[in-house]
Design an enzyme around this catalytic site. Structure first.
Site, PDB file in Angstrom:
ATOM      1  N   ASP A  82       0.716  -1.263   0.062  1.00  0.00           N
ATOM      2  CA  ASP A  82      -0.046   0.084  -0.111  1.00  0.00           C
ATOM      3  C   ASP A  82       0.735   1.133  -0.036  1.00  0.00           C
ATOM      4  O   ASP A  82       2.080   1.319   0.446  1.00  0.00           O
ATOM      5  CB  ASP A  82      -0.833  -0.029   1.280  1.00  0.00           C
ATOM      6  CG  ASP A  82      -0.191  -0.020   2.670  1.00  0.00           C
ATOM      7  OD1 ASP A  82       0.775  -0.845   2.544  1.00  0.00           O
ATOM      8  OD2 ASP A  82      -0.707   0.711   3.494  1.00  0.00           O
ATOM      9  N   GLU A 177       0.388  -1.642   5.651  1.00  0.00           N
ATOM     10  CA  GLU A 177       1.428  -1.136   6.493  1.00  0.00           C
ATOM     11  C   GLU A 177       1.187   0.344   7.005  1.00  0.00           C
ATOM     12  O   GLU A 177       1.301   0.863   8.174  1.00  0.00           O
ATOM     13  CB  GLU A 177       2.765  -1.454   5.753  1.00  0.00           C
ATOM     14  CG  GLU A 177       3.912  -1.221   6.795  1.00  0.00           C
ATOM     15  CD  GLU A 177       4.391   0.417   6.893  1.00  0.00           C
ATOM     16  OE1 GLU A 177       5.283   0.543   7.760  1.00  0.00           O
ATOM     17  OE2 GLU A 177       3.878   1.121   6.279  1.00  0.00           O
TER      18      GLU A 177
END
Length: 416
Positions: A82, A177
């Site tokens: 991400d 994350e």
């Protein structure tokens, strides 16, 4: 000619994979785009010839590069899928600035947005080098697509050169994350590495084995609304109390006024009406005692205002992650191995604390020692993000050396 790792990065940067921090997106991954990106990487891993490729329903992609030497510890390499939701990651269009001349870089003429060395003096360290920048409308996504590109390029080099010695290497690309959920469903035992590195750092030479202790602070304030013309003695303005609460916290202990080992309170959002207001903070400190002190300040601020205004403020403090230093000091050979690899590649290690979090923090506390390595990026989570091409290429070189050094080690019987 574009290097293989840069080519990969430019391609990955164009794939949107922003995570979503809202509680309503409590699924894993928090956005379907991350799963789409993982599917692309899964196909590439298969084309390279890796084994044990698995993409879970939660968005965790793992694979294995079999060992060419026996008896070595299992090395793990980890990066996240991400990009930060703080700035748009849709329609990313990276641009290469060749042989940077040390002057102001125009990012977007319509918005008169520039990358100026007067504001970002670290730019001057890269005079004569190639940089990758944004077009000023999105982030770049080097955090952490640069790490993914470096790992994939490493694998390609090992596949293309089977004569290079290395132990078993396990790969993991994780979701979410950036919103603190990156290891929620990470199965350390199934991953099977003896130690690992997150390839998720910044400038050349960064090697990080300590990070903030972290918590979130949510403040809810209940007011009482009446007509403003007859409000005297009746109205309780929740927005006013929210402002008073914010003023009770140390005004100098904020991100924009702190550095190095200094912690902070960071106000993320302030919203509401006369009847109800909400404030959302993150709290950070490198020591547990310091984090406890900050929690105490937050509670006392609520208690003080409640004594005056009648129990209108409630707070919730939630633990996020802990400093990984305590765990990594027990396995410091993992840090020393990375230091040696950097030195062997002509890179001076810079052991700096992470003024933030990392998947490696939770993984280290869950039994997998995991320091963090540089990728060459700067100004993460912003439209001013840029990436040094030579530093990214050096990242691949350092990973190759880490794998070689790990291949020379003997696997400890104490490890699984």
């Amino acid at each position: 000619m574009t290097s293989p790792v840069l080519e990969r990065f430019l391609r990955y940067a164009a794939i949107p994979s922003t995570s979503n921090p809202k509680e309503s997106s409590a699924t894993s991954p928090s956005t379907p785009q991350q799963m789409d990106f993982a599917a692309v990487l899964k196909e590439e891993l298969a084309a390279l010839g890796l084994e044990e490729i698995k993409l879970t329903k939660k968005g965790y992609l793992t694979a294995t590069l079999p060992a060419t030497v026996e008896g070595a510890p299992v090395l793990g390499l980890i990066a996240h899928l991400d990009t930060s939701p703080e700035v748009s990651g849709e329609g990313v269009t990276p641009r290469i600035v060749s042989a940077y001349d040390g002057k102001e870089i125009l990012l977007n003429s319509e918005e008169c947005l520039t990358l100026d060395p007067e504001e970002f003096p670290e730019l001057l360290d890269y005079r004569g080098e190639d940089l990758v920048v944004t077009d000023g409308t999105t982030l770049l996504g080097a955090d952490d697509k640069a790490g993914i590109a470096a790992i994939m390029t490493l694998l390609e080099q090992f596949i293309g050169h089977p004569e290079l010695p290395h132990g078993k290497i396990r790969i993991a690309f994780t979701p979410d994350e950036e919103i603190g959920r990156g290891t929620n469903y990470f199965d350390v035992a199934a991953f099977g590495a003896d130690f690992a590195y997150t390839v998720d750092g910044g400038p050349l030479g960064e090697l990080q084995y300590e990070n903030f202790n972290a918590a979130s602070l949510d403040v809810c304030i209940t007011g009482r609304n009446t007509h403003p013309g007859t409000a005297r003695g009746k109205m309780v303005n929740a927005l006013t109390l929210a402002r008073k609460y914010a003023s009770c916290l140390p005004e100098e202990e904020v991100p924009e006024l702190t550095e190095h080992y200094e912690g902070f309170f960071h106000l993320l959002s302030f919203q509401g009406t006369v009847e109800k207001a909400e404030l959302s903070y993150i709290i950070r400190d490198f020591s547990e005692a310091g984090l406890s002190r900050r929690k105490g300040i937050a509670r006392e601020a609520a208690a003080l205002l409640n004594r005056t205004y009648g129990d209108r403020i409630s707070i919730q403090i939630t633990e996020s992650y802990k400093n990984m230093r305590e765990r990594l000091e027990e396995h410091f050979e993992v840090v020393e191995l990375a230091m040696q690899a950097m030195k062997d590649c002509g890179v001076t290690p810079r052991t700096v604390p992470i003024r933030g979090g990392t998947d490696g923090a939770r993984l280290s506390w869950n039994g997998l020692p995991t320091p963090n390595l540089f990728t060459g990026g700067h100004n993460f989570h912003s439209r001013y993000e840029f990436l040094s091409v030579s530093s990214l290429e050096k990242c691949v070189e350092v990973l190759l050396r880490i794998a070689a050094l790990a291949g020379d080690m003997k696997r400890s019987e104490e490890r699984p």
